[in-house]
Design a protein around this motif. Structure first.
Motif, short mmCIF file in Angstrom:
data_model
loop_
_atom_site.label_atom_id
_atom_site.label_comp_id
_atom_site.label_asym_id
_atom_site.label_seq_id
_atom_site.Cartn_x
_atom_site.Cartn_y
_atom_site.Cartn_z
N ALA A 73 -7.53 -5.73 5.38
CA ALA A 73 -7.04 -5.56 4.02
C ALA A 73 -6.19 -4.29 3.90
O ALA A 73 -5.11 -4.30 3.28
CB ALA A 73 -8.21 -5.52 3.05
N ALA A 74 -6.67 -3.20 4.48
CA ALA A 74 -5.92 -1.94 4.39
C ALA A 74 -4.59 -2.05 5.13
O ALA A 74 -3.56 -1.54 4.67
CB ALA A 74 -6.77 -0.81 4.96
N LEU A 75 -4.60 -2.70 6.26
CA LEU A 75 -3.39 -2.87 7.05
C LEU A 75 -2.38 -3.75 6.31
O LEU A 75 -1.17 -3.45 6.28
CB LEU A 75 -3.75 -3.48 8.40
CG LEU A 75 -2.69 -3.56 9.49
CD1 LEU A 75 -2.01 -2.21 9.70
CD2 LEU A 75 -3.35 -4.02 10.78
N LEU A 76 -2.85 -4.81 5.68
CA LEU A 76 -1.96 -5.68 4.90
C LEU A 76 -1.35 -4.91 3.74
O LEU A 76 -0.13 -5.02 3.47
CB LEU A 76 -2.74 -6.88 4.38
CG LEU A 76 -1.96 -7.85 3.48
CD1 LEU A 76 -0.75 -8.42 4.20
CD2 LEU A 76 -2.87 -8.97 2.99
N ASP A 77 -2.16 -4.11 3.04
CA ASP A 77 -1.62 -3.30 1.93
C ASP A 77 -0.53 -2.37 2.43
O ASP A 77 0.52 -2.22 1.79
CB ASP A 77 -2.75 -2.49 1.28
CG ASP A 77 -3.67 -3.35 0.42
OD1 ASP A 77 -3.28 -4.48 0.09
OD2 ASP A 77 -4.78 -2.87 0.11
N HIS A 78 -0.76 -1.74 3.57
CA HIS A 78 0.23 -0.81 4.13
C HIS A 78 1.52 -1.53 4.47
O HIS A 78 2.62 -1.04 4.15
CB HIS A 78 -0.36 -0.13 5.37
CG HIS A 78 0.62 0.73 6.09
ND1 HIS A 78 0.92 2.02 5.68
CD2 HIS A 78 1.39 0.50 7.18
CE1 HIS A 78 1.82 2.54 6.48
NE2 HIS A 78 2.12 1.64 7.41
N LEU A 79 1.42 -2.66 5.11
CA LEU A 79 2.61 -3.40 5.51
C LEU A 79 3.40 -3.90 4.29
O LEU A 79 4.65 -3.91 4.30
CB LEU A 79 2.23 -4.59 6.40
CG LEU A 79 1.65 -4.20 7.78
CD1 LEU A 79 1.07 -5.43 8.46
CD2 LEU A 79 2.72 -3.57 8.66
N ARG A 80 2.70 -4.32 3.25
CA ARG A 80 3.38 -4.79 2.03
C ARG A 80 4.10 -3.63 1.34
O ARG A 80 5.23 -3.80 0.86
CB ARG A 80 2.37 -5.43 1.09
CG ARG A 80 1.78 -6.73 1.61
CD ARG A 80 0.84 -7.37 0.63
NE ARG A 80 1.55 -7.88 -0.53
CZ ARG A 80 0.96 -8.40 -1.60
NH1 ARG A 80 -0.37 -8.46 -1.67
NH2 ARG A 80 1.67 -8.87 -2.60
#
Length: 240
Positions: free
Chosen positions: A229-236
């Motif tokens: 979840a944290a990685l997805l938020d960062h990429l977005r």
């Protein structure tokens, strides 16, 4: 052959303009997962390690931790399956040995074809296979090469969710102890497979904190889900 670590340090230019700077140290015998926006240069990094043409220039160094050449120690799975349309699935899997003038281990090839779930299709040509089947055939061909360094460019992207999880687990099993660099757009995949998770941007590449458990991690592990979840938020946010 032992599985060396790999270091890349330098600047890559395309048409004279800097595309990315890189300073990476990939640990030997482990999986490193590389994420980042499309066009940032992830596939180019793989081609640089392979010594293939990229259309640009790289000013820097690429070296193995044991200082031996990498050229004969690397297997590569590209984004496209690159299956030869006139060969059967089985003959595509053993293509590397054929091209080197070696006698392929057909028993091992048959086992790999069964393990990727394509035993019933071994005699078919690529045109008779679905996209996901072709990708699994390409995976079997890469595993057949049995090299200490393995470069995978979105190897599971054409697979449905269940098959993807199965192939991740199979690859983690068969590539244990190898130095693997996996390019992926899937934060869940990186969170599950990566001993080292790297996020690439034009400004450089950063190490992302992964879950504490060793790969391959359980799909429903809370720490894996939190990392995803944290990685997805960062990429977005980076793409916004």
């Amino acid at each position: 052959m032992s599985a060396p670590g790999i270091s890349l340090n330098g600047r890559y230019r395309l048409e004279g303009r800097p595309l990315f700077d890189v300073a990476l140290d990939l640990p030997g015998g482990q999986w490193s997962c590389l994420l980042g926006p499309s066009g940032v240069g992830k596939s180019t990094l793989l081609r640089l390690i392979l010594g293939l043409a990229t259309g640009g220039t790289f000013d820097g160094t690429i070296r193995a931790s044991d200082d031996a050449p990498l050229s004969d120690r690397v297997s590569y799975m590209a984004q496209s399956d690159l299956l030869l349309p006139w060969l059967s699935l089985t003959e595509n899997v053993v293509l590397g040995a054929r091209l080197r003038g070696e006698s392929p281990d057909m028993a091992r090839a048959e086992r790999l074809i069964e393990r990727v779930g394509l035993g019933a299709h071994r005699d078919k040509t690529p045109g008779a296979l679905s996209g996901g089947m072709r990708q699994r055939a390409a995976l079997a061909r890469t595993l057949m090469e049995d090299r200490p360094v393995v470069l995978l460019d979105e190897p599971f992207s054409a697979l449905d969710a269940g098959t993807r999880a199965d192939m991740q687990e199979l690859s983690a099993e068969l590539l244990a102890g190898r130095t693997v660099l996996l390019v992926t757009h899937d934060p869940a995949e990186a969170s599950r497979l990566g001993a080292l998770i790297l996020v690439m941007s034009r400004a450089g590449t950063q190490v992302w904190p992964g879950p504490p458990a060793a790969p391959i991690r359980a799909v429903h592990d809370p720490a894996t889900l939190a990392c995803q979840a944290a990685l997805l938020d960062h990429l977005r946010k980076a793409a916004a």
